[in-house]
Design a protein around this motif. Sequence first.
Motif, short mmCIF file in Angstrom:
data_model
loop_
_atom_site.label_atom_id
_atom_site.label_comp_id
_atom_site.label_asym_id
_atom_site.label_seq_id
_atom_site.Cartn_x
_atom_site.Cartn_y
_atom_site.Cartn_z
N GLU A 30 0.79 -1.16 0.22
CA GLU A 30 0.31 -0.11 -0.36
C GLU A 30 0.96 0.95 0.20
O GLU A 30 1.68 1.37 0.71
N GLY A 31 0.98 1.90 -0.74
CA GLY A 31 1.69 3.80 -0.31
C GLY A 31 2.14 3.50 -2.24
O GLY A 31 2.69 4.81 -2.21
N ARG A 32 1.89 2.65 -2.44
CA ARG A 32 3.44 2.76 -3.50
C ARG A 32 2.80 2.51 -5.37
O ARG A 32 1.41 2.22 -5.33
N THR A 33 2.74 3.71 -5.92
CA THR A 33 2.62 4.09 -7.11
C THR A 33 2.48 2.32 -7.88
O THR A 33 3.41 2.41 -7.87
N PRO A 34 1.47 1.95 -8.77
CA PRO A 34 1.73 0.11 -9.21
C PRO A 34 2.71 0.50 -9.90
O PRO A 34 2.75 1.23 -10.86
N VAL A 35 3.68 -0.24 -10.78
CA VAL A 35 4.70 -0.18 -11.72
C VAL A 35 3.39 -0.76 -12.76
O VAL A 35 2.86 -2.04 -12.58
N PRO A 36 3.49 -0.78 -13.73
CA PRO A 36 2.34 -0.79 -15.14
C PRO A 36 2.64 -2.66 -15.93
O PRO A 36 4.09 -2.56 -16.23
N MET A 37 1.71 -3.53 -15.06
CA MET A 37 1.84 -4.82 -15.54
C MET A 37 2.26 -4.46 -17.12
O MET A 37 2.96 -5.48 -17.91
N GLY A 38 1.82 -4.53 -18.00
CA GLY A 38 1.67 -5.05 -19.08
C GLY A 38 3.12 -4.06 -19.92
O GLY A 38 3.42 -4.79 -20.32
N ARG A 39 3.82 -3.51 -19.31
CA ARG A 39 5.27 -2.24 -20.01
C ARG A 39 6.44 -3.94 -19.51
O ARG A 39 7.03 -3.90 -20.97
N VAL A 40 6.12 -4.05 -18.23
CA VAL A 40 7.22 -5.46 -17.76
C VAL A 40 6.32 -6.71 -18.54
O VAL A 40 7.70 -7.24 -19.10
N LEU A 41 5.63 -7.23 -19.17
CA LEU A 41 5.29 -8.41 -19.29
C LEU A 41 6.18 -8.22 -20.87
O LEU A 41 6.29 -9.22 -21.64
N ILE A 42 6.03 -6.85 -21.96
CA ILE A 42 6.04 -7.11 -22.89
C ILE A 42 7.16 -6.94 -22.47
O ILE A 42 8.11 -7.80 -24.56
N MET A 43 8.27 -6.32 -21.98
CA MET A 43 9.55 -6.16 -22.13
C MET A 43 9.62 -7.61 -21.51
O MET A 43 11.27 -7.97 -22.21
N PHE A 44 9.37 -8.80 -20.85
CA PHE A 44 9.95 -10.37 -20.84
C PHE A 44 9.45 -11.03 -21.54
O PHE A 44 10.57 -11.78 -22.24
N PHE A 45 8.03 -10.91 -22.57
CA PHE A 45 8.26 -11.39 -24.08
C PHE A 45 9.16 -11.43 -25.54
O PHE A 45 9.44 -12.37 -25.56
N LEU A 46 9.37 -9.76 -24.87
CA LEU A 46 10.39 -9.56 -25.89
C LEU A 46 11.65 -10.43 -25.67
O LEU A 46 12.60 -9.77 -26.36
N ARG A 47 12.11 -9.97 -24.70
CA ARG A 47 13.75 -10.19 -24.01
C ARG A 47 14.05 -12.07 -24.25
O ARG A 47 14.22 -12.06 -24.82
N LEU A 48 12.87 -12.78 -23.69
CA LEU A 48 12.60 -14.19 -24.93
C LEU A 48 12.97 -14.50 -26.16
O LEU A 48 13.15 -14.74 -26.89
N ALA A 49 12.36 -13.81 -26.91
CA ALA A 49 12.29 -13.56 -28.36
C ALA A 49 13.87 -13.04 -28.44
O ALA A 49 13.94 -13.89 -29.94
N VAL A 50 14.31 -12.14 -28.62
CA VAL A 50 15.46 -11.45 -28.51
C VAL A 50 16.51 -12.63 -28.21
O VAL A 50 17.33 -12.97 -28.83
N ALA A 51 16.26 -13.50 -26.91
CA ALA A 51 17.48 -14.74 -26.64
C ALA A 51 17.12 -15.49 -27.69
O ALA A 51 18.24 -16.49 -27.94
N GLY A 52 16.17 -16.04 -27.86
CA GLY A 52 16.25 -16.78 -29.31
C GLY A 52 16.54 -16.93 -30.43
O GLY A 52 17.02 -17.83 -30.87
N LEU A 53 16.48 -15.53 -30.91
CA LEU A 53 16.99 -15.15 -32.52
C LEU A 53 18.84 -15.15 -31.82
O LEU A 53 19.18 -16.18 -32.88
N LEU A 54 19.00 -14.86 -30.73
CA LEU A 54 20.33 -14.94 -30.45
C LEU A 54 20.73 -16.18 -30.37
O LEU A 54 21.64 -16.43 -30.53
N LEU A 55 20.24 -17.48 -29.87
CA LEU A 55 20.85 -18.56 -29.93
C LEU A 55 20.65 -18.87 -31.27
O LEU A 55 21.62 -19.84 -31.36
N TYR A 56 19.72 -18.86 -31.74
CA TYR A 56 19.13 -19.84 -32.77
C TYR A 56 20.96 -18.69 -33.91
O TYR A 56 21.27 -19.46 -34.94
N ALA A 57 20.62 -17.34 -33.98
CA ALA A 57 22.12 -16.93 -34.65
C ALA A 57 23.45 -17.05 -34.05
O ALA A 57 24.25 -17.70 -35.14
N SER A 58 23.18 -17.68 -33.44
CA SER A 58 24.55 -18.00 -32.67
C SER A 58 25.41 -19.30 -32.56
O SER A 58 26.37 -19.61 -32.96
#
Length: 160
Positions: free
Chosen positions: A97-125
């Motif tokens: 209580e008392g804390r401004t909630p961090v928008p969960m949508g942005r955090v989840l989008i960044m999470f899945f974007l990181r997973l996609a980039v990690a998959g591409l890096l693994l494939y490319a490497s």
Amino acid sequence: MTPEIGTPLTGNEAGGPGHPGATPAKPPIQFTEEDIRHTLRRALVLAGAVVLVATPILWAWLGWRTWLTFVIGAAISATGLVEWMQLLSAMMSRMEEGRTPVPMGRVLIMFFLRLAVAGLLLYASLNSLHGSIYALLAGLALSLLALSIESIRLMARTGS
């Protein structure tokens, strides 16, 4: 051992903790958000130090391709730790209580974007560098090892 019929029950047999004669329960492990953040940061620093120490050894011994696959694996696992810090912050901001909630949508989008980039890096490497798969796996496991070491240090520091 079950008591005889008609024998009065005492302690934990009488209904669990809180009753007269019951043995006090050990409190669960209590960590603050700052403890966990500090542990994750220290794990990142430890993983970075291992990469700095391993860089000249891997490059000289196994070549630049193997070194680069190791660094790619370490970078992917380090971004995972950073992502866990962001997820922790978002969840804790919603629970306190008392804390401004961090928008969960942005955090989840960044999470899945990181997973996609990690998959591409693994494939490319794996397809273009032809480095050692073991170096890549060692890099991926580096943050897990660093986090395990720092978690043990946290448990020892808090006396748990």
